[in-house]
Scaffold this active site. Structure first.
Site, PDB file in Angstrom:
ATOM      1  CB  CYS A  91      -0.967  -0.005   1.178  1.00 14.12           C
ATOM      2  SG  CYS A  91      -0.356   0.795   2.656  1.00 14.12           S
ATOM      3  CD  GLU A  92      -0.658   5.388  -3.641  1.00 15.49           C
ATOM      4  OE1 GLU A  92       0.029   5.049  -4.616  1.00 15.49           O
ATOM      5  OE2 GLU A  92      -1.582   6.214  -3.712  1.00 15.49           O
ATOM      6  CG  HIS A  94       0.080   2.700   6.129  1.00 18.55           C
ATOM      7  ND1 HIS A  94      -1.153   2.652   5.516  1.00 18.55           N
ATOM      8  CD2 HIS A  94      -0.064   3.511   7.208  1.00 18.55           C
ATOM      9  CE1 HIS A  94      -2.017   3.398   6.207  1.00 18.55           C
ATOM     10  NE2 HIS A  94      -1.383   3.923   7.228  1.00 18.55           N
ATOM     11  CD  GLN A 132      -8.465  -4.343  -2.406  1.00 19.31           C
ATOM     12  OE1 GLN A 132      -8.087  -4.257  -1.239  1.00 19.31           O
ATOM     13  NE2 GLN A 132      -9.508  -5.082  -2.773  1.00 19.31           N
TER      14      GLN A 132
HETATM   15 ZN   LIG Z   1      -1.950   1.353   4.096  1.00 19.39          ZN
END
Ligand SMILES: [Zn+2]
Length: 202
Positions: A91-92, A94, A132
Site C-alpha cells: 500500500c502506498e 504505509h 487496491q
Molecule cells: Zn496502508
C-alpha cells in the site's frame, strides 16, 4: 540510552553509499532504537533492499513487454475467466503489504490474451506502490486497451497489513474492489455469470 556516536563498522564499501536503499534502511534501524551492528541485523539493510527491489519490480515493466505479442486472434466469443490469481502488493500509504486474490474476466472480441499473461499483468501492477482500487482499475484498463474486448471485469479480494497489524478496523477482514467495463458494467447477466464462476469451488 546513551550510545557512542558513529560507531559504524561497515565491511562493504557500497553500504556507505547514500544512493543505496540499504544505507537508509540502516539509518531507520538506528532511528527505531536498534543496533544495526548486532549479528541478526548486520545484513538486514542489504536483504531489505533486495526484497524491496523485487516487490517494486513492476516499475521496470510495462504492459507491452509483459504481453510481448501474446495476444491471439480467435473465433471464441464466450467469457474468459482467470480466477484466484494470487498477488502481493504494497500500500502506498504505509508501504506495508496487502495481498489476496484477483479474478479477471473478459468477453473476447476476436482477440484473446495468453492465459499466463493475465497473471503476469496482475503481478506487474501489484509490484508497485498501490492502492487496491487503482490496482483493480489498471488491470481492467490494460486489458481493455490491448485487446478491445466487449467487456472486462476485475475483482480483487485483499487483506491489508497496515490495517490488520495496527489494529485498525479489526473486524474488516477483507477489502473487495471491482472494476467493470463494457458488457460487465451494462449487462447484469454478464456480471452475474462472472460472479457465479468465481464463486464455484475449485
Ligand atoms: Zn496502508
Amino acid at each position: 540510552m546513551t550510545k557512542p556516536t558513529e560507531e559504524i563498522v561497515l565491511n562493504e564499501e557500497e553500504s556507505l553509499d547514500t544512493r543505496r536503499i540499504a544505507y537508509h534502511v540502516r539509518e531507520i534501524i538506528k532511528l527505531i532504537g536498534e543496533d544495526p551492528n548486532r549479528e541478526g541485523l548486520r545484513k538486514t539493510p542489504e536483504r531489505y533492499e533486495k526484497a524491496l527491489k523485487f516487490l517494486t519490480s513492476g516499475y521496470l515493466q510495462n504492459v507491452d513487454n509483459i504481453l510481448n505479442g501474446a495476444t491471439f486472434s480467435v473465433a471464441y466469443d464466450e467469457m474468459v475467466v482467470v480466477k484466484d490469481i494470487e498477488f502481493f502488493s504494497m500500500c502506498e500509504h504505509h508501504i506495508l503489504p496487502f495481498f489476496g486474490r484477483c479474478h479477471v474476466a473478459y468477453l473476447p472480441n476476436k482477440r484473446v490474451i495468453g492465459l499466463s499473461k493475465v497473471a503476469r499483468l496482475v503481478n506487474m501492477f501489484a509490484r508497485r506502490l498501490q492502492i487496491q482500487e487503482r490496482l483493480t482499475s489498471q488491470i481492467a484498463e490494460a486489458i481493455q486497451e490491448k485487446i478491445s474486448p466487449e467487456g472486462v471485469g476485475v475483482i480483487i479480494e485483499a487483506r491489508h497489513l497496515c490495517m490488520q497489524m495496527r489494529g485498525v478496523e479489526k473486524q474488516c477482514g477483507q477489502a473487495v474492489t471491482s472494476a467493470m467495463l463494457g458488457g460487465f458494467r451494462h449487462n447484469k447477466q454478464t456480471r452475474d455469470e462472472f460472479l457465479a464462476l468465481i464463486r464455484t469451488k475449485k
